[in-house]
Design a protein around this motif. Structure first.
Motif, PDB file in Angstrom:
ATOM      1  N   UNK A 132       0.645  -1.380  -0.069  1.00 31.11           N
ATOM      2  CA  UNK A 132       0.143   0.087  -0.011  1.00 31.11           C
ATOM      3  C   UNK A 132       0.732   1.207  -0.065  1.00 31.11           C
ATOM      4  N   UNK A 133       2.119   1.325   0.352  1.00 31.66           N
ATOM      5  CA  UNK A 133       2.851   2.403   0.393  1.00 31.66           C
ATOM      6  C   UNK A 133       3.422   2.797  -1.115  1.00 31.66           C
ATOM      7  N   UNK A 134       3.273   1.822  -1.984  1.00 34.92           N
ATOM      8  CA  UNK A 134       3.890   2.286  -3.254  1.00 34.92           C
ATOM      9  C   UNK A 134       3.024   3.223  -4.070  1.00 34.92           C
ATOM     10  N   UNK A 135       1.847   3.449  -3.825  1.00 38.15           N
ATOM     11  CA  UNK A 135       0.989   4.295  -4.609  1.00 38.15           C
ATOM     12  C   UNK A 135      -0.229   4.489  -3.823  1.00 38.15           C
ATOM     13  N   UNK A 136      -0.910   5.892  -4.071  1.00 34.85           N
ATOM     14  CA  UNK A 136      -2.194   5.784  -3.495  1.00 34.85           C
ATOM     15  C   UNK A 136      -3.174   5.023  -3.909  1.00 34.85           C
ATOM     16  N   UNK A 137      -3.350   4.637  -5.324  1.00 38.73           N
ATOM     17  CA  UNK A 137      -4.162   3.806  -5.626  1.00 38.73           C
ATOM     18  C   UNK A 137      -4.165   2.586  -5.174  1.00 38.73           C
ATOM     19  N   UNK A 138      -3.029   1.922  -4.524  1.00 43.13           N
ATOM     20  CA  UNK A 138      -2.724   0.729  -4.072  1.00 43.13           C
ATOM     21  C   UNK A 138      -3.300   0.609  -2.635  1.00 43.13           C
ATOM     22  N   UNK A 139      -3.274   2.082  -1.938  1.00 44.47           N
ATOM     23  CA  UNK A 139      -3.797   2.069  -0.456  1.00 44.47           C
ATOM     24  C   UNK A 139      -5.303   1.877  -0.562  1.00 44.47           C
ATOM     25  N   UNK A 140      -6.130   2.261  -1.768  1.00 42.04           N
ATOM     26  CA  UNK A 140      -7.432   1.990  -1.549  1.00 42.04           C
ATOM     27  C   UNK A 140      -7.753   0.391  -2.075  1.00 42.04           C
ATOM     28  N   UNK A 141      -6.989  -0.051  -3.041  1.00 41.65           N
ATOM     29  CA  UNK A 141      -6.943  -1.617  -3.267  1.00 41.65           C
ATOM     30  C   UNK A 141      -6.912  -2.360  -2.166  1.00 41.65           C
ATOM     31  N   UNK A 142      -5.662  -2.092  -1.182  1.00 42.83           N
ATOM     32  CA  UNK A 142      -5.433  -2.931  -0.276  1.00 42.83           C
ATOM     33  C   UNK A 142      -6.502  -2.999   0.971  1.00 42.83           C
ATOM     34  N   UNK A 143      -6.925  -1.817   1.111  1.00 46.49           N
ATOM     35  CA  UNK A 143      -8.116  -1.611   2.415  1.00 46.49           C
ATOM     36  C   UNK A 143      -9.354  -1.821   1.907  1.00 46.49           C
ATOM     37  N   UNK A 144      -9.623  -1.887   0.582  1.00 48.31           N
ATOM     38  CA  UNK A 144     -11.260  -2.081   0.166  1.00 48.31           C
ATOM     39  C   UNK A 144     -11.305  -3.323  -0.568  1.00 48.31           C
ATOM     40  N   UNK A 145     -10.265  -3.977  -1.058  1.00 48.71           N
ATOM     41  CA  UNK A 145     -10.411  -5.083  -1.800  1.00 48.71           C
ATOM     42  C   UNK A 145      -9.536  -6.427  -1.381  1.00 48.71           C
ATOM     43  N   UNK A 157      10.166   3.412  13.704  1.00 49.07           N
ATOM     44  CA  UNK A 157      10.023   4.280  12.418  1.00 49.07           C
ATOM     45  C   UNK A 157       9.657   5.775  12.569  1.00 49.07           C
ATOM     46  N   UNK A 158       8.908   5.841  13.850  1.00 50.65           N
ATOM     47  CA  UNK A 158       8.248   7.041  14.019  1.00 50.65           C
ATOM     48  C   UNK A 158       8.945   7.677  15.325  1.00 50.65           C
ATOM     49  N   UNK A 159       9.211   7.139  16.597  1.00 50.24           N
ATOM     50  CA  UNK A 159       9.742   7.623  17.798  1.00 50.24           C
ATOM     51  C   UNK A 159      11.119   7.778  17.374  1.00 50.24           C
ATOM     52  N   UNK A 160      11.666   6.584  17.053  1.00 49.96           N
ATOM     53  CA  UNK A 160      13.253   6.686  16.735  1.00 49.96           C
ATOM     54  C   UNK A 160      13.723   5.987  17.901  1.00 49.96           C
ATOM     55  N   UNK A 161      15.155   5.507  17.606  1.00 53.99           N
ATOM     56  CA  UNK A 161      15.950   5.072  18.787  1.00 53.99           C
ATOM     57  C   UNK A 161      16.199   6.054  19.657  1.00 53.99           C
ATOM     58  N   UNK A 162      17.314   5.560  20.552  1.00 51.15           N
ATOM     59  CA  UNK A 162      17.707   6.892  21.490  1.00 51.15           C
ATOM     60  C   UNK A 162      18.501   8.000  21.068  1.00 51.15           C
ATOM     61  N   UNK A 163      19.258   7.341  19.802  1.00 51.32           N
ATOM     62  CA  UNK A 163      20.138   8.365  19.332  1.00 51.32           C
ATOM     63  C   UNK A 163      19.616   9.259  18.272  1.00 51.32           C
ATOM     64  N   UNK A 217       5.614   7.412   4.227  1.00 51.11           N
ATOM     65  CA  UNK A 217       4.373   6.689   3.445  1.00 51.11           C
ATOM     66  C   UNK A 217       4.004   5.408   4.142  1.00 51.11           C
ATOM     67  N   UNK A 218       4.929   4.931   4.931  1.00 50.69           N
ATOM     68  CA  UNK A 218       4.874   3.641   5.884  1.00 50.69           C
ATOM     69  C   UNK A 218       4.106   4.291   7.004  1.00 50.69           C
ATOM     70  N   UNK A 219       4.255   5.218   7.680  1.00 49.29           N
ATOM     71  CA  UNK A 219       3.561   5.652   8.628  1.00 49.29           C
ATOM     72  C   UNK A 219       2.183   5.992   8.503  1.00 49.29           C
ATOM     73  N   UNK A 220       1.779   6.768   7.247  1.00 44.17           N
ATOM     74  CA  UNK A 220       0.646   6.928   6.904  1.00 44.17           C
ATOM     75  C   UNK A 220      -0.254   5.626   6.630  1.00 44.17           C
TER      76      UNK A 220
END
Length: 286
Positions: free
Chosen positions: A52-65, A106-112, A228-231
């Protein structure tokens, strides 16, 4: 299957047995057979979210189909021929582990990794919600170990459950009178935590308007692969939160209707004593 002819119902279980027998994992004392219901979710969920992170249309395809098709096939095939499958349980485990991994790494990150884009109180709220959900889940697992000689027999877990409501395949346990309240608290805590996580991930990928201490996301498609992965993972967390909220509402509605007597079983109405019939008055003379 290769010739295109319809597979008999009894052959599906045999095909699953052959697949599990052929696919083995090397171990110290010999190859170990790993049930297909355990390792398929570990591969399928991260792969679909990456797709789903490759294209916006693939987001719709993944979640709806794609996701509805996977669960439809799992319900019609796996549960029918393997009632005691742990496919949905390990899907829940994989979802929890992957969501926490994306958030912490991926979001918070590691200590450094600086600067931090998640404040300490947002992180504290999420960690506290996850801890409460884990504690409630362990409490439900403890009630599952208690044996009862009364109640309805569950054909999936092969145990007698007092006041059985349903068998939750996502937790692989029966919900009855002994753990119904804990189950409702678990749904409440998990849905709130998943909603908070969805807001954090989507707003980190697409920051929008700040309303008080809450940063709302805006509609966008990030340029960076990590954003995109976070989204996508944030949208998946929001989907999970919505489904849990619907299940919680349905459970609360059923409980209210049962207490009010609206949803009384049919047997209670059939076997309830009828009021005595009074003799009809004599006809009045004309």
């Amino acid at each position: 299957m290769v010739s295109g002819r319809e597979v008999e119902s009894g052959m599906v279980g045999e095909i699953i047995d052959v697949i599990e027998e052929r696919i083995r994992f090397p171990w110290r004392h010999g190859a170990v057979k790993f049930p297909i219901g355990k390792w398929v979710p570990m591969i399928m969920l991260p792969s679909m979210l990456w797709l789903a992170t490759l294209h916006p249309y693939l987001v719709v395809f993944t979640f709806l189909l794609l996701l509805p098709a996977v669960f439809l096939i799992a319900v019609r095939t796996v549960i029918k021929h393997r009632p005691q499958t742990q496919f949905f349980l390990f899907w829940s485990y994989t979802s929890t582990a992957y969501l926490l991994y994306v958030y912490e790494v991926k979001c918070v990150g590691l200590f450094w990794d600086l600067p931090k884009i998640i404040s300490w109180w947002e992180n504290l709220v999420l960690v506290a919600g996850a801890a409460v959900s884990l504690w409630l889940y362990r409490k439900m697992r403890e009630t599952r170990k208690r044996r009862n000689s009364e109640g309805r027999m569950c054909r999936i877990c092969q145990q007698q459950v007092v006041g059985k409501d349903h068998h939750c395949v996502w937790l692989d346990m029966c919900i009855g009178s002994s753990n119904k309240r804990i189950f409702l608290l678990f749904l409440t805590s998990t849905s709130m935590t998943a909603t908070h996580l969805a807001l954090l991930l989507t707003s980190a990928a697409c920051p929008g308007q700040l309303i008080g201490p809450v940063l709302l996301p805006e509609l966008c498609w990030p340029d960076k692969e990590n954003d995109r992965l976070l989204l996508v993972v944030g949208l998946y967390s929001g989907l999970v939160a919505g489904l849990l909220a619907l299940l919680l509402g349905e459970q609360v509605t059923r409980s209210i209707r049962r207490r009010a007597g609206v949803g009384a079983p049919l047997e209670l109405w059939v076997t309830s004593p009828r009021p005595p019939t009074l003799p009809s008055p004599p006809p009045t003379p004309i």
